[in-house]
Design a protein around this motif. Structure first.
Motif, PDB file in Angstrom:
ATOM      1  N   ARG A 201       1.598  10.468  -4.996  1.00 38.20           N
ATOM      2  CA  ARG A 201       1.686  11.421  -4.052  1.00 38.20           C
ATOM      3  C   ARG A 201       3.393  12.001  -3.893  1.00 38.20           C
ATOM      4  NH1 ARG A 201      -2.516  11.887  -4.610  1.00 38.20           N
ATOM      5  NH2 ARG A 201      -4.309  12.391  -3.175  1.00 38.20           N
ATOM      6  N   GLN A 202       4.057  11.246  -4.626  1.00 38.83           N
ATOM      7  CA  GLN A 202       5.419  11.505  -4.529  1.00 38.83           C
ATOM      8  C   GLN A 202       6.161  11.896  -5.856  1.00 38.83           C
ATOM      9  OE1 GLN A 202       8.006   9.757  -1.405  1.00 38.83           O
ATOM     10  NE2 GLN A 202       6.255   8.347  -1.092  1.00 38.83           N
ATOM     11  N   THR A 203       5.419  11.765  -6.924  1.00 40.64           N
ATOM     12  CA  THR A 203       5.720  11.975  -8.157  1.00 40.64           C
ATOM     13  C   THR A 203       5.115  12.885  -9.028  1.00 40.64           C
ATOM     14  OG1 THR A 203       6.305   9.445  -8.207  1.00 40.64           O
ATOM     15  CG2 THR A 203       6.130  11.068 -10.295  1.00 40.64           C
ATOM     16  N   ASN A 204       5.521  14.055  -9.611  1.00 38.37           N
ATOM     17  CA  ASN A 204       4.986  14.889 -10.450  1.00 38.37           C
ATOM     18  C   ASN A 204       4.055  14.144 -11.372  1.00 38.37           C
ATOM     19  OD1 ASN A 204       4.177  16.829 -12.315  1.00 38.37           O
ATOM     20  ND2 ASN A 204       6.078  17.783 -12.160  1.00 38.37           N
ATOM     21  N   PRO A 205       2.796  14.521 -11.355  1.00 36.67           N
ATOM     22  CA  PRO A 205       1.698  13.996 -12.079  1.00 36.67           C
ATOM     23  C   PRO A 205       1.779  14.273 -13.620  1.00 36.67           C
ATOM     24  CG  PRO A 205       0.725  15.632 -10.913  1.00 36.67           C
ATOM     25  CD  PRO A 205       1.966  15.680 -10.450  1.00 36.67           C
TER      26      PRO A 205
ATOM     27  N   LEU B 108       0.812  -1.110  -0.138  1.00 33.96           N
ATOM     28  CA  LEU B 108       0.122  -0.132   0.103  1.00 33.96           C
ATOM     29  C   LEU B 108       0.998   1.282  -0.102  1.00 33.96           C
ATOM     30  CD1 LEU B 108      -2.924  -1.033   2.563  1.00 33.96           C
ATOM     31  CD2 LEU B 108      -3.089  -0.840   0.020  1.00 33.96           C
ATOM     32  N   GLY B 109       1.734   1.124   0.646  1.00 33.40           N
ATOM     33  CA  GLY B 109       2.941   2.454   0.821  1.00 33.40           C
ATOM     34  C   GLY B 109       3.529   2.524  -0.383  1.00 33.40           C
ATOM     35  N   LEU B 110       3.735   1.499  -1.321  1.00 32.58           N
ATOM     36  CA  LEU B 110       4.599   1.925  -2.599  1.00 32.58           C
ATOM     37  C   LEU B 110       3.582   2.560  -3.459  1.00 32.58           C
ATOM     38  CD1 LEU B 110       6.236  -1.562  -3.021  1.00 32.58           C
ATOM     39  CD2 LEU B 110       7.300   0.676  -2.383  1.00 32.58           C
ATOM     40  N   GLN B 111       2.245   2.499  -3.299  1.00 36.17           N
ATOM     41  CA  GLN B 111       1.326   3.375  -4.364  1.00 36.17           C
ATOM     42  C   GLN B 111       1.390   4.810  -4.107  1.00 36.17           C
ATOM     43  OE1 GLN B 111       0.141   0.799  -6.494  1.00 36.17           O
ATOM     44  NE2 GLN B 111       1.145  -0.480  -5.020  1.00 36.17           N
ATOM     45  N   THR B 112       1.738   5.216  -3.304  1.00 39.97           N
ATOM     46  CA  THR B 112       1.860   6.548  -2.895  1.00 39.97           C
ATOM     47  C   THR B 112       3.285   7.239  -3.630  1.00 39.97           C
ATOM     48  OG1 THR B 112       3.345   6.392  -0.668  1.00 39.97           O
ATOM     49  CG2 THR B 112       0.765   6.270  -0.636  1.00 39.97           C
ATOM     50  N   LEU B 113       4.113   6.537  -3.957  1.00 39.47           N
ATOM     51  CA  LEU B 113       5.280   6.744  -4.646  1.00 39.47           C
ATOM     52  C   LEU B 113       4.845   7.595  -6.158  1.00 39.47           C
ATOM     53  CD1 LEU B 113       7.949   3.940  -4.355  1.00 39.47           C
ATOM     54  CD2 LEU B 113       7.441   5.752  -2.916  1.00 39.47           C
ATOM     55  N   VAL B 114       3.779   7.177  -6.494  1.00 42.37           N
ATOM     56  CA  VAL B 114       3.158   7.425  -7.726  1.00 42.37           C
ATOM     57  C   VAL B 114       2.100   8.607  -7.550  1.00 42.37           C
ATOM     58  CG1 VAL B 114       1.824   6.917  -9.709  1.00 42.37           C
ATOM     59  CG2 VAL B 114       3.747   5.335  -8.960  1.00 42.37           C
TER      60      VAL B 114
END
Length: 390
Positions: free
Chosen positions: A226-230, A218-224
């Motif tokens: 919430r932590q990557t420029n859309p 679940l945490g890895l999904q936030t890399l895309v």
């Protein structure tokens, strides 16, 4: 504009070649029969310079034009199949259970063979054409990587390289490509989430790596999200989970595996660092730990500007500008032709395969109606790049 009609004379014969290859798929570098079939066809066209055994079962055949001195350009087709049980229902379905041409490499090889036959007969170009039949596109380490490592580009003095791939969902006879990044890089990772084994009835006495692994995923999904420029593209997919062997035992560890795809080397480095940091911090918060093995397997497939222009011009000369999409959206799939494009300028072009099943689907089959278009594209590309100077 010239029509595709002149290239239909090769249609029936090239279709027979394609269906022979489809019935007899081989995997990876183990393409003994496929390579022998291709080499024999090339020799039957009167091509004298044929070298086999490159990257184990790869082939490069050189046709010298009669238009004067000039460079050597490379045209590449892949030959290997996939470890899939075919479900296409075609009369020419695979005769090897568990193996099938589920990506159209049989069609790619047949189209390049058809172009070889035409070019060997006409030779109305300057310089030379190197026909590249590559093994092991579907596995890692890949055939293109191995061929490049063996130095075949220098050995055959290849100055530019071009690829052609079919694409389901696009009408037969239509082409598509783009300048710059066309296909994403491919990174693989293995992530070991470590805990402490114990009895399932007394979880407080151990450290449950399955619970930790669930939080990590679940945490890895936030890399895309919430932590990557859309505006930038990053795909992180966990595709394998392996843990435990009994109903009543909390295992010692969980093995996660997956892929990362992006069009930016900087984002690839970002993903590697963040996957490691995220997994370790989550695991340690629960009393466990995590260990990451991250591999950058295939680079971005990058179409060079001038060569992409030449590829577009060649396709337009065959089917007209309206049937060539020169601004194809980049795709998040990967292609080991990228290794050749790292070493030489070139471009990959896509050819419509009609409303067929998707690539790598058990029901997929290459559409033989695309064959004259593929042959015609290769011939027009050679004529475009290696036109004799008046």
């Amino acid at each position: 504009m010239q029509s595709v009609e002149p290239f239909r004379e090769y249609h029936a014969e090239a279709t027979a070649w394609r269906r022979h290859l489809h019935r007899n798929p081989e995997l990876g570098f183990s393409l003994k029969n496929t390579a022998q079939f291709v080499a024999e066809k090339l020799a039957s066209f009167g091509i004298k310079h044929i070298e086999t055994g490159i990257a184990e079962t790869g082939i490069v055949a050189v046709i010298k034009g009669e238009g004067g001195e000039g460079p050597t350009i490379g045209l590449r087709a892949d030959m290997d199949a996939l470890p899939i049980l075919e479900a296409s229902g075609k009369d020419w379905s695979s005769e090897v259970p568990g193996h099938m041409h589920g990506c159209g490499h049989d069609g790619h090889s047949a189209m390049l063979l058809g172009a070889a036959r035409h070019l060997a007969r006409t030779r109305t170009f300057k310089g030379s054409v190197a026909l590249i039949f590559q093994p092991a596109e579907e596995i890692l380490p890949s055939g293109a990587q191995k061929m490049v490592h063996e130095g075949f580009l220098d050995r055959f003095s290849i100055s530019q390289v071009f690829g052609l791939h079919n694409t389901p969902g696009v009408e037969v006879g239509k082409f598509a490509t783009c300048h710059g990044p066309a296909l994403s890089s491919l990174d693989d990772f293995d992530l070991i989430v470590k805990g402490k084994s114990g009895h399932a009835a007394r979880p407080h006495e151990g450290v449950d790596p399955i619970v930790i692994a669930a939080q990590v995923i679940l945490g890895l999904q936030t890399l895309v999200s919430r932590q990557t420029n859309p505006i930038e593209a990053l795909v992180v997919s966990v595709t394998k989970i392996n843990a435990g062997s009994a109903y009543n035992v909390i295992p010692e560890q969980v093995h996660l595996a997956g892929t990362v795809r992006t069009f930016s080397p900087a984002l690839s480095a970002f993903a590697e660092q963040k996957i490691q940091d995220s997994a370790k911090s989550i695991a340690r918060g629960f009393g466990g730990d995590a260990e990451l093995d991250y591999r950058r397997d295939t680079p971005v497939t990058f179409n060079h500007m001038a060569e992409t222009d030449l590829a577009i011009q060649a396709a337009q000369s065959l089917v007209g500008a309206a049937s060539v999409d020169a601004k194809m959206p980049p795709r998040s799939s990967s292609e080991d032709f990228a290794y050749m494009l790292q070493e030489r300028p070139g471009a990959i072009m896509y050819l419509g395969n009609g409303p067929t099943a998707a690539l790598h689907n058990p029901a997929y089959d290459f559409d033989d109606e695309a064959i004259p278009y593929g042959i015609g594209y290769w011939v027009k590309l050679v004529e475009t790049v290696l036109t004799p100077q008046s």
